[in-house]
Design an enzyme around this catalytic site. Structure first.
Site, mmCIF file in Angstrom:
data_model
loop_
_atom_site.group_PDB
_atom_site.id
_atom_site.type_symbol
_atom_site.label_atom_id
_atom_site.label_comp_id
_atom_site.label_asym_id
_atom_site.label_seq_id
_atom_site.Cartn_x
_atom_site.Cartn_y
_atom_site.Cartn_z
ATOM 1 N N ASP A 23 8.141 -3.106 7.077
ATOM 2 C CA ASP A 23 8.489 -1.647 7.161
ATOM 3 C C ASP A 23 8.607 -1.088 8.518
ATOM 4 O O ASP A 23 9.568 -0.497 8.959
ATOM 5 C CB ASP A 23 7.695 -0.895 6.222
ATOM 6 N N ARG A 103 -6.129 8.537 6.102
ATOM 7 C CA ARG A 103 -4.899 9.190 6.478
ATOM 8 C C ARG A 103 -4.975 10.388 7.423
ATOM 9 O O ARG A 103 -4.323 10.311 8.236
ATOM 10 C CB ARG A 103 -4.224 9.389 5.310
ATOM 11 N N SER A 183 0.944 -3.982 -3.320
ATOM 12 C CA SER A 183 1.141 -3.171 -2.166
ATOM 13 C C SER A 183 -0.479 -2.931 -1.686
ATOM 14 O O SER A 183 -1.283 -2.412 -2.620
ATOM 15 C CB SER A 183 1.695 -1.985 -2.591
HETATM 16 N N1 ARG Z 1 -3.961 5.372 -4.734
HETATM 17 C C1 ARG Z 1 -4.962 5.334 -3.642
HETATM 18 C C2 ARG Z 1 -4.579 6.583 -2.930
HETATM 19 O O1 ARG Z 1 -3.709 7.540 -3.258
HETATM 20 C C3 ARG Z 1 -4.452 4.146 -2.719
HETATM 21 C C4 ARG Z 1 -3.140 4.024 -2.438
HETATM 22 C C5 ARG Z 1 -3.030 2.889 -1.355
HETATM 23 N N2 ARG Z 1 -1.588 2.881 -0.866
HETATM 24 C C6 ARG Z 1 -1.103 1.335 -0.897
HETATM 25 N N3 ARG Z 1 -0.184 1.217 -0.042
HETATM 26 N N4 ARG Z 1 -1.671 0.566 -1.621
HETATM 27 O O2 ARG Z 1 -5.524 6.880 -2.303
#
Ligand code: ARG
Length: 408
Positions: A23, A103, A183
């Protein structure tokens, strides 16, 4: 599409959160094509496994005017993981927030680069359905409200196959990886996995969703013991040996993985209103959070433990919801830090077949008094006090019961 390119020195710059994956590799080209911008690709290490090639060099070959790699692991530990551990952060009581707390740090690093480079935009590879886009966007505007945000994957409508075709067509070099049905996001504090067969909430996660831990059924039959030393709520030593935060987490991670600890299967509530079934592996987070809570149980008075629980829940929610850079989090942190002044001591954990059990704890601030607790010799509790106390404690209920009887 042909667009007229601005002269090179006039072009706006965009800082791209770049992972080296499909990506964000094609995003370099796509951004130049669709926004007439110069792309600065920034890869940020928060403890994910390293790529097998030099992703910085590849970003340059793929058209970035600059590319850099930032090692943010220690900052992740000190400023994000430890504050979360001190708050026993656990979204919906299940998910230790590994992805969520990385993040804001990534957003911060991107903003730092954007400020330094005079960039007008930040771009990231999040889709429109997840929480991560919220965490990036809100994190970025909280730190520099002037920056614009571009999320190519919210704009383009390409399937994975189309992305690969796009790369071929434009001569973009991509690392051909085995196509995973999931993912996956990984960092030092956890591994998140979604999509594929996991979307059926009734289907048991197949063994291949687990990338870190052994199946508890294949873990050794002998327990392993580990003593975790805490200072003011922060783990500082293992089996008496002082260690840097990241090293300590890695060591606990290895032990816990070996014993099949930290697998989580959860249907969670996303901020964007969707329920989502995900699996997590958080071996170190689970062991350290258990140990930390047990350290608190012996060092904190009951009212503090109970009140702190309310703020822990709120902390977890706001971290999940992308509000890390906010006054509420800073204020909760201040409260939590005050409580942690006493949270010093050692916890002994027993790791065995998927379980991390607390089997011992000691602290110079321990409020546990064996003289008060004992049923054996040396009991110092005033037994006569019990009766009077219970008379008062039960009086409201007794009065209510009497009144109810009179009414009948
Ligand atoms: N659901 C989790 C969160 O919102 C993990 C998201 C993970 N992202 C991924 N691309 N698998 O923190």
């Amino acid at each position: 599409m042909s667009i007229e390119m601005a002269p090179k020195d006039k072009r706006d710059k965009v800082v791209l959160a770049y992972s080296g994956g499909l990506d964000t590799s094609i995003a370099i080209h796509w951004l130049k094509d669709n926004y007439d911008v110069d792309v600065i690709a920034v890869a940020i290490n928060v403890g994910q496994p390293p790529s097998s090639d030099d992703i910085v060099a590849r970003a340059l070959r793929n058209g970035a005017i600059k590319a850099e790699y930032i090692d943010a692991v220690d900052e992740f530990v000190e400023d994000y993981i430890w504050p979360s551990l001190k708050a026993n952060a656990m979204y919906q009581g299940e998910y230790p927030l590994g992805t969520a707390i990385a993040r804001p740090l990534i957003a911060k690093k991107l903003v730092d680069v954007a400020n330094r480079e005079g960039a007008k935009y930040i771009a990231h590879g999040c889709t429109a359905k997840g929480n991560d886009q919220v965490r990036f966007d809100v994190g970025i505007v909280s730190l520099n409200p002037e920056l614009g945000i571009i999320a190519p994957m919210r704009e383009w409508v390409m399937t994975r196959e189309e992305e690969i075709d796009y790369a071929k067509k434009h001569g973009i070099e991509i690392l051909v990886k085995k196509d995973s049905p999931y993912s996956i996001d990984e960092n030092l504090w956890g591994r998140s996995c979604e999509c594929g067969v996991l979307e059926n909430a009734w289907a048991e996660p197949p063994e291949d969703v687990w990338g870190w831990t052994v199946c508890p059924c294949e873990a050794p039959a002998e327990a392993e013991y580990v003593e975790i030393g805490f200072e003011k709520g922060v783990p500082v030593s293992l089996n008496g040996k002082r260690m840097k935060g990241a090293d300590l987490i890695k060591k606990v991670h290895e032990m816990a993985c070996r014993h099949g600890i930290g697998r989580i299967d959860h249907v969670e509530d996303r901020l964007v209103g969707i329920k989502s079934r995900e699996t997590y592996e958080a071996p170190a987070a689970i062991v350290l959070t258990k140990a930390h809570r047990s350290m608190e149980f012996v060092t904190l008075p009951k009212d503090v433990t109970e009140f702190k629980k309310i703020l822990e829940q709120r902390f977890s929610q706001l971290a999940y919801d992308g509000l890390w850079f906010g006054i509420l989090r800073e204020s909760i942190d201040a409260f939590v830090d005050k409580t942690q002044e006493r949270v010093t001591g050692t916890v002994r954990m027993k790791l065995l077949r998927g379980n991390a059990m607390v089997v011992g704890r000691k602290s110079p601030h321990s409020l546990y008094d064996e003289g008060l607790a004992t049923y054996a010799e040396g009991d110092v509790f005033d037994h006569k006090a019990a009766e009077g106390f219970i008379y008062c404690w039960g009086l409201p209920n007794k009065t209510a019961a009497k009144t109810a009887r009179k009414k009948r």
